[in-house]
Design a protein around this motif. Structure first.
Motif, PDB file in Angstrom:
ATOM      1  N   GLU A   1     -26.921  97.909  -6.724  1.00 13.13           N
ATOM      2  CA  GLU A   1     -27.127  96.809  -7.652  1.00 13.13           C
ATOM      3  C   GLU A   1     -25.890  96.676  -8.527  1.00 13.13           C
ATOM      4  O   GLU A   1     -25.223  97.669  -8.820  1.00 13.13           O
ATOM      5  CB  GLU A   1     -28.351  97.053  -8.528  1.00 13.13           C
ATOM      6  CG  GLU A   1     -28.217  98.282  -9.419  1.00 13.13           C
ATOM      7  CD  GLU A   1     -29.454  98.566 -10.251  1.00 13.13           C
ATOM      8  OE1 GLU A   1     -30.208  97.624 -10.546  1.00 13.13           O
ATOM      9  OE2 GLU A   1     -29.657  99.724 -10.601  1.00 13.13           O
ATOM     10  N   GLU A   2     -25.582  95.455  -8.908  1.00 10.21           N
ATOM     11  CA  GLU A   2     -24.500  95.261  -9.859  1.00 10.21           C
ATOM     12  C   GLU A   2     -25.023  95.623 -11.243  1.00 10.21           C
ATOM     13  O   GLU A   2     -26.166  95.330 -11.583  1.00 10.21           O
ATOM     14  CB  GLU A   2     -24.009  93.818  -9.833  1.00 10.21           C
ATOM     15  CG  GLU A   2     -23.218  93.505  -8.588  1.00 10.21           C
ATOM     16  CD  GLU A   2     -22.483  92.193  -8.664  1.00 10.21           C
ATOM     17  OE1 GLU A   2     -22.204  91.712  -9.782  1.00 10.21           O
ATOM     18  OE2 GLU A   2     -22.184  91.650  -7.597  1.00 10.21           O
ATOM     19  N   VAL A   3     -24.184  96.288 -12.024  1.00 10.98           N
ATOM     20  CA  VAL A   3     -24.588  96.737 -13.350  1.00 10.98           C
ATOM     21  C   VAL A   3     -23.468  96.477 -14.351  1.00 10.98           C
ATOM     22  O   VAL A   3     -22.301  96.354 -13.983  1.00 10.98           O
ATOM     23  CB  VAL A   3     -24.925  98.250 -13.361  1.00 10.98           C
ATOM     24  CG1 VAL A   3     -26.134  98.539 -12.490  1.00 10.98           C
ATOM     25  CG2 VAL A   3     -23.748  99.074 -12.917  1.00 10.98           C
ATOM     26  N   GLU A   4     -23.835  96.382 -15.599  1.00 11.13           N
ATOM     27  CA  GLU A   4     -22.861  96.362 -16.685  1.00 11.13           C
ATOM     28  C   GLU A   4     -22.518  97.812 -16.964  1.00 11.13           C
ATOM     29  O   GLU A   4     -23.409  98.639 -17.136  1.00 11.13           O
ATOM     30  CB  GLU A   4     -23.444  95.708 -17.940  1.00 11.13           C
ATOM     31  CG  GLU A   4     -23.792  94.244 -17.766  1.00 11.13           C
ATOM     32  CD  GLU A   4     -22.563  93.382 -17.561  1.00 11.13           C
ATOM     33  OE1 GLU A   4     -21.505  93.656 -18.186  1.00 11.13           O
ATOM     34  OE2 GLU A   4     -22.647  92.426 -16.761  1.00 11.13           O
ATOM     35  N   TYR A   5     -21.241  98.138 -16.989  1.00 12.52           N
ATOM     36  CA  TYR A   5     -20.840  99.539 -17.129  1.00 12.52           C
ATOM     37  C   TYR A   5     -20.061  99.745 -18.414  1.00 12.52           C
ATOM     38  O   TYR A   5     -19.088  99.053 -18.679  1.00 12.52           O
ATOM     39  CB  TYR A   5     -19.993  99.972 -15.931  1.00 12.52           C
ATOM     40  CG  TYR A   5     -19.516 101.402 -16.024  1.00 12.52           C
ATOM     41  CD1 TYR A   5     -20.432 102.445 -16.039  1.00 12.52           C
ATOM     42  CD2 TYR A   5     -18.172 101.703 -16.111  1.00 12.52           C
ATOM     43  CE1 TYR A   5     -20.015 103.758 -16.121  1.00 12.52           C
ATOM     44  CE2 TYR A   5     -17.737 103.019 -16.187  1.00 12.52           C
ATOM     45  CZ  TYR A   5     -18.658 104.043 -16.194  1.00 12.52           C
ATOM     46  OH  TYR A   5     -18.245 105.338 -16.280  1.00 12.52           O
ATOM     47  N   ASP A   6     -20.511 100.676 -19.218  1.00 13.79           N
ATOM     48  CA  ASP A   6     -19.806 101.113 -20.423  1.00 13.79           C
ATOM     49  C   ASP A   6     -19.806 102.641 -20.393  1.00 13.79           C
ATOM     50  O   ASP A   6     -20.833 103.265 -20.669  1.00 13.79           O
ATOM     51  CB  ASP A   6     -20.514 100.599 -21.672  1.00 13.79           C
ATOM     52  CG  ASP A   6     -19.857 101.091 -22.958  1.00 13.79           C
ATOM     53  OD1 ASP A   6     -18.844 101.828 -22.898  1.00 13.79           O
ATOM     54  OD2 ASP A   6     -20.370 100.745 -24.034  1.00 13.79           O
ATOM     55  N   PRO A   7     -18.674 103.250 -20.039  1.00 19.02           N
ATOM     56  CA  PRO A   7     -18.652 104.706 -19.891  1.00 19.02           C
ATOM     57  C   PRO A   7     -18.989 105.457 -21.176  1.00 19.02           C
ATOM     58  O   PRO A   7     -19.363 106.626 -21.122  1.00 19.02           O
ATOM     59  CB  PRO A   7     -17.218 104.998 -19.439  1.00 19.02           C
ATOM     60  CG  PRO A   7     -16.424 103.813 -19.848  1.00 19.02           C
ATOM     61  CD  PRO A   7     -17.373 102.640 -19.833  1.00 19.02           C
ATOM     62  N   ASP A   8     -18.897 104.781 -22.321  1.00 24.22           N
ATOM     63  CA  ASP A   8     -19.195 105.438 -23.589  1.00 24.22           C
ATOM     64  C   ASP A   8     -20.661 105.298 -24.000  1.00 24.22           C
ATOM     65  O   ASP A   8     -21.090 105.948 -24.946  1.00 24.22           O
ATOM     66  CB  ASP A   8     -18.291 104.882 -24.695  1.00 24.22           C
ATOM     67  CG  ASP A   8     -16.826 105.160 -24.415  1.00 24.22           C
ATOM     68  OD1 ASP A   8     -16.525 106.237 -23.847  1.00 24.22           O
ATOM     69  OD2 ASP A   8     -15.980 104.307 -24.732  1.00 24.22           O
ATOM     70  N   ALA A   9     -21.404 104.465 -23.311  1.00 22.83           N
ATOM     71  CA  ALA A   9     -22.803 104.242 -23.674  1.00 22.83           C
ATOM     72  C   ALA A   9     -23.647 105.450 -23.272  1.00 22.83           C
ATOM     73  O   ALA A   9     -23.416 106.074 -22.238  1.00 22.83           O
ATOM     74  CB  ALA A   9     -23.335 102.990 -22.990  1.00 22.83           C
ATOM     75  N   LEU A  10     -24.615 105.772 -24.082  1.00 22.34           N
ATOM     76  CA  LEU A  10     -25.492 106.911 -23.844  1.00 22.34           C
ATOM     77  C   LEU A  10     -26.218 106.805 -22.503  1.00 22.34           C
ATOM     78  O   LEU A  10     -26.422 107.812 -21.829  1.00 22.34           O
ATOM     79  CB  LEU A  10     -26.507 107.037 -24.982  1.00 22.34           C
ATOM     80  CG  LEU A  10     -27.359 108.291 -25.000  1.00 22.34           C
ATOM     81  CD1 LEU A  10     -26.485 109.546 -25.013  1.00 22.34           C
ATOM     82  CD2 LEU A  10     -28.269 108.286 -26.206  1.00 22.34           C
ATOM     83  N   GLU A  11     -26.582 105.601 -22.087  1.00 23.66           N
ATOM     84  CA  GLU A  11     -27.305 105.441 -20.823  1.00 23.66           C
ATOM     85  C   GLU A  11     -26.489 105.881 -19.617  1.00 23.66           C
ATOM     86  O   GLU A  11     -27.018 106.144 -18.557  1.00 23.66           O
ATOM     87  CB  GLU A  11     -27.753 103.999 -20.633  1.00 23.66           C
ATOM     88  CG  GLU A  11     -26.601 103.047 -20.365  1.00 23.66           C
ATOM     89  CD  GLU A  11     -27.031 101.604 -20.328  1.00 23.66           C
ATOM     90  OE1 GLU A  11     -27.338 101.110 -19.229  1.00 23.66           O
ATOM     91  OE2 GLU A  11     -27.056 100.985 -21.389  1.00 23.66           O
ATOM     92  N   TRP A  12     -25.156 105.972 -19.740  1.00 23.88           N
ATOM     93  CA  TRP A  12     -24.298 106.386 -18.631  1.00 23.88           C
ATOM     94  C   TRP A  12     -24.003 107.871 -18.657  1.00 23.88           C
ATOM     95  O   TRP A  12     -23.267 108.374 -17.820  1.00 23.88           O
ATOM     96  CB  TRP A  12     -22.994 105.578 -18.616  1.00 23.88           C
ATOM     97  CG  TRP A  12     -23.279 104.162 -18.270  1.00 23.88           C
ATOM     98  CD1 TRP A  12     -23.325 103.111 -19.124  1.00 23.88           C
ATOM     99  CD2 TRP A  12     -23.615 103.643 -16.986  1.00 23.88           C
ATOM    100  NE1 TRP A  12     -23.664 101.975 -18.456  1.00 23.88           N
ATOM    101  CE2 TRP A  12     -23.847 102.274 -17.136  1.00 23.88           C
ATOM    102  CE3 TRP A  12     -23.743 104.213 -15.730  1.00 23.88           C
ATOM    103  CZ2 TRP A  12     -24.197 101.464 -16.075  1.00 23.88           C
ATOM    104  CZ3 TRP A  12     -24.096 103.406 -14.672  1.00 23.88           C
ATOM    105  CH2 TRP A  12     -24.317 102.042 -14.853  1.00 23.88           C
TER     106      TRP A  12
END
Length: 116
Positions: free
Chosen positions: A86-97
């Motif tokens: 799936e395409e996702v919004e990616y933020d390497p600093d976000a807790l969800e990642w």
């Protein structure tokens, strides 16, 4: 019977985030795989090509082979596999990642904070 004499089942979960920096190349590779699949019926092949052209995540799904992850590992046999993309919004600093590499350390810190 001891544990070593019976089959044991293990679920392996792998999360991978990929950056697609060559969507045309990805689509071309997926179409090559689709065209080369001798077991895919032609009507399904047409739909698969369209999906791969419209969505990079779909193109990637046609190229991923879970068996490749365990190929050559002694003492195992793949029983079942499934995967999705799936395409996702990616933020390497976000807790969800946070993939949990440091879960033990984070939990210990939270326990220490709660006691303080």
């Amino acid at each position: 019977m001891s544990t070593s004499e019976t089959a044991r089942y293990v679920r392996l979960r792998v999360d991978v985030v990929l950056e697609i920096d060559g969507p045309a190349e990805l689509t071309e590779a997926a179409e090559g795989r689709i065209n080369g699949d001798e077991f895919m019926p032609e009507d399904e092949r047409v739909q698969a090509r369209a999906a791969a052209r419209d969505d990079s995540a779909e193109a990637l799904a046609y190229l991923v082979e879970p068996f490749d992850l365990i190929r050559g590992v002694p003492g195992i046999e793949m029983v079942q596999a499934s995967w999705s993309t799936e395409e996702v919004e990616y933020d390497p600093d976000a807790l969800e990642w946070d993939l949990g590499e440091e879960d033990g350390d984070a939990e210990d810190e939270e326990d220490d904070d709660a006691r303080a």
